[in-house]
Scaffold this active site. Structure first.
Site, mmCIF file in Angstrom:
data_model
loop_
_atom_site.group_PDB
_atom_site.id
_atom_site.type_symbol
_atom_site.label_atom_id
_atom_site.label_comp_id
_atom_site.label_asym_id
_atom_site.label_seq_id
_atom_site.Cartn_x
_atom_site.Cartn_y
_atom_site.Cartn_z
ATOM 1 N N ASN A 106 35.188 25.380 31.832
ATOM 2 C CA ASN A 106 35.664 24.142 31.210
ATOM 3 C C ASN A 106 34.617 23.690 30.196
ATOM 4 O O ASN A 106 33.443 24.062 30.293
ATOM 5 C CB ASN A 106 35.836 23.074 32.288
ATOM 6 N N HIS A 108 33.068 20.052 28.700
ATOM 7 C CA HIS A 108 33.064 18.619 28.989
ATOM 8 C C HIS A 108 32.191 17.909 27.949
ATOM 9 O O HIS A 108 31.097 18.380 27.633
ATOM 10 C CB HIS A 108 32.513 18.389 30.405
ATOM 11 N N SER A 135 28.858 20.246 27.485
ATOM 12 C CA SER A 135 28.460 21.265 28.456
ATOM 13 C C SER A 135 29.631 22.190 28.730
ATOM 14 O O SER A 135 30.773 21.727 28.852
ATOM 15 C CB SER A 135 28.088 20.628 29.800
ATOM 16 N N ASP A 144 34.453 17.955 37.255
ATOM 17 C CA ASP A 144 33.315 18.212 36.364
ATOM 18 C C ASP A 144 32.075 18.707 37.103
ATOM 19 O O ASP A 144 30.939 18.487 36.688
ATOM 20 C CB ASP A 144 32.992 16.978 35.501
#
Ligand code: GRF
Length: 215
Positions: A106, A108, A135, A144
């Site tokens: 992912n 973020h 990040s 997260d």
């Protein structure tokens, strides 16, 4: 490496990944794009580039499991090795994440572990932090969470508003995400005891990646 990209909206990170694939720096092929929201800009971006794309609207499924069964069957049909979440606004169950252990990443818009969740830029400005950024991380069940792969730092100036800061961070996201996929595709990223190590050689493209633990 075959990638599936999961989106829910605008798709600017998807576009950055596609452009990196087109100019030969991604080291991977985007085989399928799935949106849980119909008619979003990201779907049009995939469509314009003739990349297979699907709408799997979570509202049409009675449970998260049924929704994820459909995601799984699309991803497996395309033989995907890596799932990239790019603005995907659904929480995935731990069963799904286990099935794809260390194969979901992912991006973020903060320097994790600071400012998990939403409204990151507003909170960064209000906190008085002098730096923020973005990040990339492997996806673990908590929001997260998961081993951080790479980060880009963006200074916060006194005049920054949410709009100016998010534009600066987004520009970094568009470099960091393709660079992260490239490192993974070259087998340079390892997860050991929930920490990521990256084997780096001194080449310009990897100078984006800091700070990390070096092998
Ligand atoms: C990005 O800021 C990303 O970091 C966050 O959601 C946003 C998605 O933007 N996870 P886009 O759809 O890629 O333009």
């Amino acid at each position: 490496m075959k990638i599936g990209v999961l989106i829910s909206g605008r798709g600017s990170n998807l576009k950055a990944l596609i452009e990196s694939q087109e100019n030969g720096t991604l080291g991977a092929e985007i085989c399928t794009v799935i949106s849980n929201v119909p008619q979003v800009m990201g779907l049009k971006i995939a469509d314009d580039r003739q990349i297979e794309n699907h709408v799997v609207d979570h509202k049409n499924y009675g449970s998260r499991e049924l929704f994820e069964d459909e995601l799984n069957s699309i991803l497996q049909a395309s033989d995907i090795n890596l799932i990239c979440l790019a603005g995907f606004m659904r929480i995935l169950t731990s069963n799904f994440i286990k099935k794809w252990e260390n194969k979901i990443i992912n991006i973020h818009p903060s320097l994790l572990p600071a400012f998990k969740g939403l409204n990151t830029h507003e909170r960064a400005i209000k906190s008085g932090a002098k730096f923020t950024g973005c990040s990339t991380h492997f996806v673990y069940p908590d929001l997260d969470e998961g081993p951080i792969i790479a980060q880009s730092v963006v200074p916060i100036s006194q005049n920054d508003t949410v709009k100016t800061l998010s534009a600066k961070v987004l520009a970094e996201e568009h470099k960091l995400y393709p660079a992260t996929v490239n490192l993974i595709s070259r087998g340079l990223v390892k997860v050991q005891k929930s920490l990521v190590t990256i084997k780096l050689y001194s080449s310009p493209e990897t100078s984006l990646v800091s700070p990390v633990i070096y092998d």
